[in-house]
Write a protein that holds these residues in place. Structure first.
Motif, PDB file in Angstrom:
ATOM      1  N   ARG A 121      47.100 -32.302  36.150  1.00  0.00           N
ATOM      2  CA  ARG A 121      47.441 -33.578  36.769  1.00  0.00           C
ATOM      3  C   ARG A 121      48.888 -33.524  37.248  1.00  0.00           C
ATOM      4  O   ARG A 121      49.728 -32.890  36.604  1.00  0.00           O
ATOM      5  N   LEU A 122      49.167 -34.189  38.350  1.00  0.00           N
ATOM      6  CA  LEU A 122      50.550 -34.372  38.772  1.00  0.00           C
ATOM      7  C   LEU A 122      51.120 -35.560  38.020  1.00  0.00           C
ATOM      8  O   LEU A 122      50.479 -36.612  37.917  1.00  0.00           O
ATOM      9  N   ILE A 123      52.325 -35.405  37.475  1.00  0.00           N
ATOM     10  CA  ILE A 123      52.966 -36.502  36.750  1.00  0.00           C
ATOM     11  C   ILE A 123      54.373 -36.729  37.287  1.00  0.00           C
ATOM     12  O   ILE A 123      55.038 -35.809  37.754  1.00  0.00           O
ATOM     13  N   PRO A 135      42.146 -30.864  44.596  1.00  0.00           N
ATOM     14  CA  PRO A 135      41.193 -30.896  43.480  1.00  0.00           C
ATOM     15  C   PRO A 135      41.045 -29.520  42.843  1.00  0.00           C
ATOM     16  O   PRO A 135      41.363 -28.491  43.450  1.00  0.00           O
ATOM     17  N   LEU A 136      40.557 -29.532  41.619  1.00  0.00           N
ATOM     18  CA  LEU A 136      40.356 -28.280  40.897  1.00  0.00           C
ATOM     19  C   LEU A 136      39.403 -27.364  41.666  1.00  0.00           C
ATOM     20  O   LEU A 136      38.328 -27.785  42.091  1.00  0.00           O
ATOM     21  N   PHE A 153      46.497 -20.777  44.160  1.00  0.00           N
ATOM     22  CA  PHE A 153      47.284 -20.569  42.949  1.00  0.00           C
ATOM     23  C   PHE A 153      47.007 -21.711  41.991  1.00  0.00           C
ATOM     24  O   PHE A 153      47.050 -22.883  42.371  1.00  0.00           O
ATOM     25  N   SER A 154      46.758 -21.372  40.732  1.00  0.00           N
ATOM     26  CA  SER A 154      46.292 -22.379  39.791  1.00  0.00           C
ATOM     27  C   SER A 154      47.402 -23.233  39.196  1.00  0.00           C
ATOM     28  O   SER A 154      47.172 -24.386  38.881  1.00  0.00           O
ATOM     29  N   ARG A 203      37.304 -26.074  33.364  1.00  0.00           N
ATOM     30  CA  ARG A 203      37.199 -27.133  34.371  1.00  0.00           C
ATOM     31  C   ARG A 203      37.620 -28.488  33.819  1.00  0.00           C
ATOM     32  O   ARG A 203      36.894 -29.484  33.913  1.00  0.00           O
ATOM     33  N   GLU A 204      38.810 -28.518  33.247  1.00  0.00           N
ATOM     34  CA  GLU A 204      39.385 -29.759  32.729  1.00  0.00           C
ATOM     35  C   GLU A 204      40.876 -29.784  33.058  1.00  0.00           C
ATOM     36  O   GLU A 204      41.530 -28.745  33.088  1.00  0.00           O
TER      37      GLU A 204
END
Length: 293
Positions: A121-123, A135-136, A153-154, A203-204
């Protein structure tokens, strides 16, 4: 229990280091050795790290002259002894089950992955969750060509890899900083890991990736050069990968030009576009059309 080495490079991170370390210490998988590498900070980063080390015996503080994030990470990588290594920047945070869930995937896979990554998540600076327009993407399997072609890139704070493999590959490439192209060290290591074996995805969203106000025009210009250099290095290391894969990968770097133009850095944006069209006109024009649409 399986020991995991956690690497936290920190430079002038007094505003964010505490929540980062809190999130590490709160992991449900507690067999950790945590290296906080103070990279020549001039604020209270070292004092904060030392305070945590005094409270939690799993935390070791390493201090060095400023040499960049790749140098800081590699300093800890050389000292690490775990079965796996996980990196986290000193302004990001982890969900309490992040390490445990990645280890479960390593245990479940028939062929041991070269790395396992999670969503994020971006915070904001105050920990508010921000909209994430990326999205993932699940690139599980032998997907080096897909990663190159999409510049996927993850996020380094989401990556876990076997420690012996990361050490054998030399960790993060410090030459990019020496060449004035710092920025794609994480992307480059991910590609090198992917050359060795398959990738696995959790995938979370288990990472909070913190956004900051920075001079993004300069950052995007440098990032474009850094990404192109990373692709060049991988091309030299993996000559069997078809040239068309790299043409697509290089063309997709033109996306940085759009960011630079929005921020008023027109000369750098124009130079990037011209150079990419000269080298792979067809692919670059297709990507430009996709962006414009």
């Amino acid at each position: 229990m399986t020991r995991v080495s956690v690497i936290v490079p920190a430079y002038n991170s007094e505003a964010t280091l505490q929540p980062t370390l809190n999130s590490i210490c709160a992991q449900t998988h507690d067999d950790l050795e945590v290296f906080v590498v103070d990279d020549g900070s001039t604020d209270q980063t070292l004092s904060i790290a030392q305070h945590f080390s005094g409270q939690d015996s799993r935390i070791q503080v390493l201090s060095k002259e400023n040499g960049g994030v790749a140098s800081a990470r590699n300093t800890a990588l050389a000292a690490a002894t775990g079965a796996y290594v996980a990196w986290i920047d000193a302004d990001d945070i982890w969900h309490p089950t992040k390490i445990a869930r990645q280890l479960k995937i390593f245990d479940q896979e028939t062929i041991k992955p070269s790395f396992v990554y999670t969503g994020y998540r971006l915070i904001a600076g105050d920990d508010r969750i921000l909209p994430n327009f990326r999205p993932l993407t699940d690139v599980s399997g032998h997907t080096i060509c897909r990663q190159i072609a999409t510049n996927f890139f993850s996020n380094v704070s989401s990556v876990m890899a076997p420690l012996d493999l990361a050490q054998r590959l030399g960790g993060h490439d410090m030459r990019l900083r020496q060449w004035g192209m710092e920025g794609a060290e994480d992307f480059l290591l991910q590609l090198r890991l992917s050359l060795v074996g398959p990738v696995a995805c959790c995938r979370e969203a288990l990472v909070g990736y913190r956004m900051h106000d920075v001079n993004m025009s300069l950052a995007h210009a440098r990032a474009s050069r850094s990404n192109l250099k990373a692709l060049e290095l991988i091309k030299n290391e993996a000559p069997a990968i078809p040239e068309w894969v790299f043409r697509i990968g290089r063309a997709r770097v033109v996306g940085y030009a759009a960011h630079m133009m929005r921020e008023g850095n027109y000369s750098s944006a124009l130079n990037l576009v011209v150079n990419l069209i000269r080298k792979q006109p067809h692919e670059t024009l297709i990507v430009i059309g996709m962006i414009a649409a």
